[in-house]
Write a protein that holds these residues in place. Structure first.
Motif, short mmCIF file in Angstrom:
data_model
loop_
_atom_site.label_atom_id
_atom_site.label_comp_id
_atom_site.label_asym_id
_atom_site.label_seq_id
_atom_site.Cartn_x
_atom_site.Cartn_y
_atom_site.Cartn_z
N LYS A 70 31.17 -9.86 -15.09
CA LYS A 70 31.98 -9.17 -16.37
C LYS A 70 33.38 -9.76 -16.70
CE LYS A 70 29.18 -5.36 -15.98
NZ LYS A 70 28.90 -4.59 -14.85
N GLU A 71 34.04 -10.32 -15.96
CA GLU A 71 35.13 -11.07 -16.12
C GLU A 71 35.03 -12.25 -16.78
OE1 GLU A 71 37.62 -9.51 -12.38
OE2 GLU A 71 36.76 -11.35 -12.29
N THR A 72 33.89 -12.90 -16.83
CA THR A 72 33.70 -14.11 -17.75
C THR A 72 32.92 -13.73 -18.98
OG1 THR A 72 31.93 -14.49 -16.02
CG2 THR A 72 33.69 -15.92 -16.00
N GLY A 73 32.71 -12.30 -19.43
CA GLY A 73 32.35 -11.98 -20.51
C GLY A 73 30.90 -11.57 -20.83
N HIS A 74 30.19 -11.61 -19.66
CA HIS A 74 28.96 -11.11 -19.54
C HIS A 74 28.75 -9.43 -19.57
CE1 HIS A 74 29.29 -15.09 -18.12
NE2 HIS A 74 28.32 -15.53 -19.05
N THR A 75 27.42 -9.17 -20.03
CA THR A 75 27.18 -7.64 -19.89
C THR A 75 25.55 -7.71 -19.01
OG1 THR A 75 26.56 -7.62 -22.20
CG2 THR A 75 28.58 -6.79 -21.65
N ASN A 76 25.38 -6.65 -18.62
CA ASN A 76 24.19 -6.51 -17.98
C ASN A 76 23.11 -5.84 -19.14
OD1 ASN A 76 24.77 -7.43 -15.56
ND2 ASN A 76 25.44 -5.58 -14.66
N ALA A 77 21.98 -6.12 -18.94
CA ALA A 77 20.81 -5.43 -19.70
C ALA A 77 19.48 -5.46 -18.84
CB ALA A 77 20.54 -6.09 -20.71
N TYR A 78 18.55 -5.12 -19.33
CA TYR A 78 17.20 -4.98 -18.51
C TYR A 78 15.82 -5.43 -19.41
CZ TYR A 78 13.77 -3.98 -14.87
OH TYR A 78 12.69 -4.28 -14.14
N PHE A 79 15.22 -6.36 -19.00
CA PHE A 79 13.94 -6.75 -19.50
C PHE A 79 12.66 -6.38 -18.75
CE2 PHE A 79 17.39 -9.15 -21.37
CZ PHE A 79 16.99 -9.08 -22.83
N PRO A 80 11.52 -6.40 -19.45
CA PRO A 80 10.29 -5.85 -18.81
C PRO A 80 9.89 -6.67 -17.47
CG PRO A 80 9.93 -5.90 -21.04
CD PRO A 80 11.17 -6.50 -20.83
N LEU A 81 9.25 -6.04 -16.35
CA LEU A 81 8.74 -6.54 -15.27
C LEU A 81 7.81 -7.53 -15.48
CD1 LEU A 81 8.33 -6.91 -12.13
CD2 LEU A 81 7.12 -4.57 -12.47
N PHE A 82 6.92 -7.22 -16.84
CA PHE A 82 5.82 -8.01 -16.96
C PHE A 82 6.03 -8.88 -18.32
CE2 PHE A 82 4.29 -3.81 -15.73
CZ PHE A 82 3.57 -3.91 -14.44
N VAL A 83 5.36 -10.20 -18.22
CA VAL A 83 5.29 -11.18 -19.29
C VAL A 83 3.91 -11.43 -19.52
CG1 VAL A 83 6.12 -13.55 -19.77
CG2 VAL A 83 7.50 -12.10 -17.85
N PRO A 84 3.62 -11.07 -21.00
CA PRO A 84 2.25 -11.63 -21.43
C PRO A 84 2.09 -13.17 -21.07
CG PRO A 84 3.58 -10.36 -23.06
CD PRO A 84 4.69 -10.66 -21.96
#
Length: 491
Positions: A57-71
């Motif tokens: 976070k101190e280096t400018g990043h934010t958290n997000a979440y993407f799906p467990l499954f990849v086509p």
RNA sequence: CGGGGUGUAGCGCAGCCCGGUUAGCGCACCUGGUUUGGGACCAGGGGGUCGCAGGUUCGAAUCCUGCUACCCCGACCA
């Protein structure tokens, strides 16, 4: 004293496995290749997460979440990426069960076959770049600096608790940039974050470097890593940071309009560390009595063990130590009072040593009379008796000192275990008799790297970033080389 | 996936080769008592479809077949 775990000198592997189990960090589950991370182990991982997350976070990043499954088709878009992961994918092919005809249990319903199979993510570049395509049109949308905390699955043949499991926990950063320079800068920034975390929190000295062509991440232009040395002389990759170039942008057609109005592909990075760090932490510092945890990652930093014969005595001790405990907690020290009356002090001493608690304070009737406490440090096993009013201050200093001491111990070990060699005979001899890191000249070809690996099982851990320019001859081929690279047998 | 090994109480093991009471032992667990400054002791007690599925047999932990899981050595990998 009965030993709970085998000695490192007898069987290092067994020592590690037993330590992980006996210290209550993790155990094998009934699911092939998967582990259960137990509360004590997980709380160490949480400490790691907290420290890393703050740094991200101190280096400018934010958290997000993407799906467990990849086509399946996503994974196939980037040629070397799919080639690298194809052999270790878990694949979802159906979405429904039904009662078995014989009435015993359930079976996969053949009617429920998926049109397109889903891959359980081995890593998330593809699913994330598929989203980035939708998010990026202009240079104004850049950079994107996202991190995800997640689990991934890589179907490994042979697994070991924390070091290699079929499912593991990690964080993966995925960033998108307008220029190559900016992406490279990001790649190296995160490598520094990892190195700082390893050295300052894990007390684990690491060498920053670049991977050879043969060892780099599938889909990357360049892979950077931090490499650490374990007590048995084997190397362990503790974190990686990849410069992806425009590879994934091209695979997922992610273009942006620059300030000048020209269309160009986006530049990418990805970087990750996993629960494998738990393995590194354990193997770097622990001894034959159990875990040795650096204070900055220890879930319990100080344990107080009262010695008592009766309820009255225990109450007297409680009254005496409570101000000390309050005092330490005020200084953000995690303290546990082990006032169980079901175990003797000797048992508790051994147990908390096994679990790696950095500092133990013992208080018994004797101390009550003298106004003292016994302070024990886990790393050196030294004890001293202090005046009660002095304990809080000294413990704060001691925690810092333990953190430094175990770092320097690991650093000294690495120095001792790093050897420069100039011939292949020397190379093989050092590898067999001593182990550790070997600094040797290499001609830069994948062919030579492969041959050395075949003959010695040693791999190029990295081309150190801070290696001196030095003319020499490749230990294997005799061809000219401009710098030494780092070889070792590795986990 | 190739070679080797092991699945018997929560954990660690014996028994199997050579089939035959009620399947043992240590640790752990429960109860009571004595203990408590480096892993306590005594007494009593509970807990097992012997990895799973078949087969041979009057009878299977034990013999046979298949399956499965885990461990070690290779190949692969963070």
């Amino acid at each position: 004293m009965a030993k709970a775990i085998p000695a490192r000198s007898e069987d290092y592997s067994l020592w590690y496995n037993e330590l992980v189990k006996k210290a209550d960090l993790a155990e094998h589950s009934d699911v092939r290749g998967c582990m259960v991370i137990k509360p004590y182990g997980y709380s160490i991982w949480e400490k790691m997460q907290q420290a890393l997350d703050k740094m991200f976070k101190e280096t400018g990043h934010t958290n997000a979440y993407f799906p467990l499954f990849v086509p399946k088709s996503f994974l196939a878009r980037e040629a070397s990426h799919v080639e690298g992961f194809a052999k270790e994918c878990a694949i979802v092919t159906h979405y429904r069960l039904k009662n078995a005809p014989d009435g015993k249990g359930v079976m996969v319903d053949p009617e429920s076959k998926l049109e397109e199979e889903l891959i359980v993510r081995p890593t998330s570049e593809t699913i994330i770049w598929n989203s980035y395509k939708k998010w990026i049109q202009s240079y104004r949308d850049l950079p994107i600096l996202i991190n995800q905390w997640a689990n991934v699955v890589r179907w490994e043949m042979r697994t070991r608790l924390f070091l290699r499991t079929a499912e593991f926990l990690w964080q993966e950063g995925h960033t998108a940039h307008a220029t190559a320079e900016e992406a490279v800068e990001e790649t190296l920034r995160m490598l520094d974050v990892y190195a700082n975390f390893a050295e300052n929190y894990m007390a684990l000295p690491v060498i920053k470097g670049r991977k050879s062509e043969g060892e780099k991440f599938p889909g990357a232009v360049d892979t950077y890593c931090i490499e650490a040395l374990m007590q048995d002389g084997k190397a362990l990759q503790a974190g990686t940071s990849h410069f992806l170039g425009q590879n994934f942008a091209k695979a997922f057609d992610v273009q942006f309009a620059s300030k000048e109005g020209k269309l160009d592909y986006v530049w990418g990075t990805s970087w990750g560390v996993s629960t494998r760090l738990m393995g590194a932490l354990i193997m770097a510092h622990s001894d034959d009595d159990g875990l040795v945890l650096p204070p900055r990652l220890a879930p319990i930093q100080v344990v107080v063990v009262p010695v008592f014969k009766s309820e009255e005595e225990l109450n007297a001790i409680r009254g005496s130590v409570q101000p000390l405990i309050n005092d330490l907690r005020k200084q953000h020290v995690t303290v546990k009072l082990d006032d169980r009356d079901t175990h003797k002090p000797g048992f508790k001493f051994a147990e908390w040593e096994l679990k790696g608690v950095p500092v133990r304070i013992t208080i018994g009737p004797r101390d009550l009379e003298n106004g003292t406490a016994e302070v024990f440090r886990r790393d050196t096993k030294e004890k001293q008796t202090l005046k009660m009013e002095q304990v809080a201050v000294d413990v704060l200093v001691l925690l810092d000192e333990i953190q430094k001491t175990i770092y320097h111990k690991a650093l000294d070990f690495r120095s001792t275990m790093t050897t420069q060699v100039n011939t292949f005979d020397e190379f093989k001899q050092v590898l067999e008799e001593k182990g550790g890191f070997i600094e040797a000249h290499w001609d830069g070809t994948t062919e030579t790297e492969e041959k050395i690996k075949e003959e010695t099982k040693a791999t190029i851990r990295c081309i150190p970033l801070h290696a001196r320019e030095e003319q020499g001859m490749c230990v294997y081929s005799g061809r000219p080389s401009g710098r030494r690279v780092l070889f070792a047998r590795a986990y």
